[in-house]
Design a protein around this motif. Structure first.
Motif, short mmCIF file in Angstrom:
data_model
loop_
_atom_site.label_atom_id
_atom_site.label_comp_id
_atom_site.label_asym_id
_atom_site.label_seq_id
_atom_site.Cartn_x
_atom_site.Cartn_y
_atom_site.Cartn_z
N LEU A 1 1.76 4.06 -10.54
CA LEU A 1 2.69 2.95 -10.66
C LEU A 1 3.89 3.36 -11.51
CD1 LEU A 1 1.82 -0.76 -11.20
CD2 LEU A 1 3.64 0.28 -12.55
N ALA A 2 3.65 3.96 -12.68
CA ALA A 2 4.74 4.35 -13.56
C ALA A 2 5.59 5.46 -12.95
CB ALA A 2 4.19 4.81 -14.92
N TRP A 3 4.97 6.37 -12.20
CA TRP A 3 5.70 7.47 -11.58
C TRP A 3 6.68 6.99 -10.53
CZ3 TRP A 3 5.50 8.79 -6.36
CH2 TRP A 3 6.12 9.99 -6.00
N GLN A 4 6.32 5.95 -9.80
CA GLN A 4 7.17 5.50 -8.71
C GLN A 4 8.55 5.01 -9.18
OE1 GLN A 4 5.12 3.11 -5.45
NE2 GLN A 4 3.52 3.17 -6.99
N ILE A 5 8.64 4.42 -10.36
CA ILE A 5 9.90 3.82 -10.81
C ILE A 5 10.99 4.87 -10.95
CG2 ILE A 5 11.00 2.32 -12.49
CD1 ILE A 5 8.69 1.04 -10.87
N PRO A 6 10.81 5.92 -11.78
CA PRO A 6 11.88 6.93 -11.86
C PRO A 6 12.09 7.68 -10.55
CG PRO A 6 9.93 7.64 -13.08
CD PRO A 6 9.71 6.21 -12.72
N HIS A 7 11.01 7.90 -9.83
CA HIS A 7 11.12 8.61 -8.54
C HIS A 7 12.07 7.87 -7.59
CE1 HIS A 7 9.78 10.84 -4.98
NE2 HIS A 7 9.60 9.67 -4.38
N PHE A 8 11.90 6.57 -7.47
CA PHE A 8 12.71 5.81 -6.53
C PHE A 8 14.07 5.41 -7.08
CE2 PHE A 8 8.40 5.03 -4.78
CZ PHE A 8 8.59 5.77 -3.64
N MET B 1 0.81 -1.21 0.00
CA MET B 1 0.00 0.00 0.00
C MET B 1 0.84 1.26 0.00
SD MET B 1 -2.95 1.73 0.84
CE MET B 1 -3.97 0.34 1.15
N PRO B 2 1.78 1.43 0.95
CA PRO B 2 2.61 2.62 0.85
C PRO B 2 3.63 2.49 -0.27
CG PRO B 2 3.35 1.30 2.65
CD PRO B 2 2.14 0.61 2.10
N LEU B 3 4.29 3.59 -0.56
CA LEU B 3 5.31 3.53 -1.56
C LEU B 3 6.47 2.66 -1.06
CD1 LEU B 3 5.28 7.31 -2.45
CD2 LEU B 3 3.92 5.49 -3.39
N PRO B 4 7.22 2.04 -1.99
CA PRO B 4 8.27 1.11 -1.59
C PRO B 4 9.19 1.68 -0.53
CG PRO B 4 7.98 1.02 -3.93
CD PRO B 4 7.08 2.11 -3.44
N SER B 5 9.30 0.99 0.60
CA SER B 5 9.98 1.57 1.75
C SER B 5 11.47 1.61 1.62
CB SER B 5 9.62 0.79 3.02
OG SER B 5 10.16 -0.51 2.97
N SER B 6 12.06 0.79 0.77
CA SER B 6 13.51 0.84 0.64
C SER B 6 13.96 2.17 0.07
CB SER B 6 14.01 -0.28 -0.27
OG SER B 6 13.52 -0.09 -1.58
N THR B 7 13.03 2.91 -0.47
CA THR B 7 13.37 4.18 -1.06
C THR B 7 12.52 5.32 -0.52
OG1 THR B 7 11.97 3.50 -2.88
CG2 THR B 7 14.31 3.31 -3.20
N ASN B 8 11.76 5.09 0.52
CA ASN B 8 10.95 6.14 1.13
C ASN B 8 11.84 6.98 2.02
OD1 ASN B 8 8.62 5.45 -0.06
ND2 ASN B 8 7.83 4.26 1.64
N LEU C 1 13.90 -6.14 -9.12
CA LEU C 1 12.49 -6.21 -9.54
C LEU C 1 11.54 -5.89 -8.39
CD1 LEU C 1 12.47 -9.37 -11.84
CD2 LEU C 1 12.15 -6.98 -12.53
N ALA C 2 12.06 -5.90 -7.18
CA ALA C 2 11.24 -5.54 -6.02
C ALA C 2 10.64 -4.15 -6.19
CB ALA C 2 12.06 -5.61 -4.74
N LEU C 3 11.35 -3.27 -6.89
CA LEU C 3 10.84 -1.92 -7.09
C LEU C 3 9.52 -1.94 -7.86
CD1 LEU C 3 11.07 1.12 -6.95
CD2 LEU C 3 12.61 1.05 -8.93
N VAL C 4 9.45 -2.74 -8.92
CA VAL C 4 8.22 -2.85 -9.70
C VAL C 4 7.13 -3.53 -8.89
CG1 VAL C 4 7.18 -3.73 -11.81
CG2 VAL C 4 9.54 -2.88 -11.84
N VAL C 5 7.52 -4.60 -8.17
CA VAL C 5 6.55 -5.32 -7.34
C VAL C 5 5.98 -4.40 -6.26
CG1 VAL C 5 6.28 -7.21 -5.68
CG2 VAL C 5 7.63 -7.56 -7.76
N GLY C 6 6.84 -3.62 -5.63
CA GLY C 6 6.38 -2.71 -4.58
C GLY C 6 5.56 -1.55 -5.12
N ALA C 7 5.75 -1.23 -6.40
CA ALA C 7 4.98 -0.14 -6.99
C ALA C 7 3.50 -0.49 -7.13
CB ALA C 7 5.56 0.24 -8.35
#
Length: 313
Positions: A193-200, A1-8, A157-163
């Motif tokens: 979803l698409a925004w999170q990838i470049p952001h993180f 639910m929240p944005l991926p925490s490894s990059t929050n 790939l966790a980044l996409v999964v977490g998105a």
């Protein structure tokens, strides 16, 4: 639910909570477990999804219960994420002062708190909103904690999964009002979803060494900065057609079209600048802040277009 925490993260060295006595948790530590800034962003996106839903019968009570249920679900995911990552957090400069990593809170306290919030979120969303929204919240919570969190140390790939769970709040806002998953709701989901990838990816370039110390697999850490930049550019480009889909669908009009196109080109330009940057981290920092401008600006453009359209009808 929240944005991926490894990059929050914030890009400044500001601890979320000042050091306290070992083993003594305060109410501030429990608040810190929910990651308030990330939770606030999720609530804004949920509210945006509700505001864009085509239903004139939006009630204050529905807004309240939807936001409360979302808050509980996001807070639970963040708390359980911190519980599972408490040992890795001790190794990272930006997370070592978190309640569990610093020793101010016992692991069982965070676990009980997270599970309690999660259970309460399901009840609130199911009873006071609708079963579909409760299902989406439960899916986001479970996938974030049980799939994304352990995958972070195995594959980028966790980044996409977490998105996926990270993009759920606006869709939940939509389903809370409409009671169904429609194409417009999925577009909202796709944008976030698409925004999170470049952001993180930008954040992971800035904190590459920190993530490596904790054993977290990131795109720049595993594949290098050039591949990370290519992925950022690809997703920035993808945001343009996804965000413009609202126009042919009849959800938004020419005002939104012009603003969304301008924002998409501007964001893509910032992504492309990475290939000419003399240093990667300064570019990544600027690109990170550009992403923080893009998403709320796009949301405001859409809401302004819809509001003006309804006003002049």
């Amino acid at each position: 639910m929240p944005l991926p925490s490894s990059t929050n993260v914030s890009l400044s060295r500001v601890s979320e909570q000042p050091p306290g006595r070992p083993g003594v948790a305060s109410w501030r530590d429990y608040v810190t477990l929910t990651k308030p800034r990330i939770t606030a962003l999720c609530l804004i996106m949920t509210l945006g999804g509700m505001g864009l839903a085509p239903d004139d019968s939006l009630r204050a009570g529905l807004v309240f219960w939807t936001l409360l249920g979302t808050f509980l679900s996001v807070g639970a995911a963040n708390a359980l994420n911190m519980f599972w990552e408490r040992e890795g957090d001790k190794l990272m400069e930006r997370t070592r002062e978190r309640p569990l990593a610093s020793g101010r809170m016992k692991p069982w306290q965070a676990l009980a708190f997270g599970l309690g919030l999660g259970a309460l979120s399901i009840v609130v969303l199911w009873v006071a909103v609708n079963p579909l929204t409760a299902f989406l919240g439960t899916f986001a919570l479970a996938s974030y904690v049980l799939v994304y969190t352990p995958l972070k140390r195995r594959s980028p790939l966790a980044l996409v999964v977490g998105a996926v769970p990270g993009a759920m709040p606006p869709l939940m806002g939509w389903t809370a009002v409409t009671g169904q998953v429609s194409t417009a709701g999925l577009v909202l989901f796709g944008i976030l979803l698409a925004w999170q990838i470049p952001h993180f990816i930008a954040i992971s370039i800035c904190h590459r060494e920190d993530y490596a110390r904790a054993g977290i697999a990131t795109v720049p850490g595993k594949h290098g900065d050039r591949i990370a930049k290519l992925q950022s550019l690809a997703y920035a480009l993808l945001l343009i057609p996804i965000s413009l889909m609202f126009v042919p669908m009849g959800v938004a009009g020419p005002i939104y079209f012009a603003l969304a196109l301008a924002l998409g080109v501007w964001f893509t330009w910032h992504a492309a600048k990475g290939f000419r940057a003399d240093a990667d981290k300064p570019w990544a920092r600027k690109f990170f802040f550009a992403s923080l401008v893009y998403l709320p600006a796009l949301t405001l453009a859409l809401m302004a277009d819809i509001t003006l359209g309804r006003f002049f009808q």
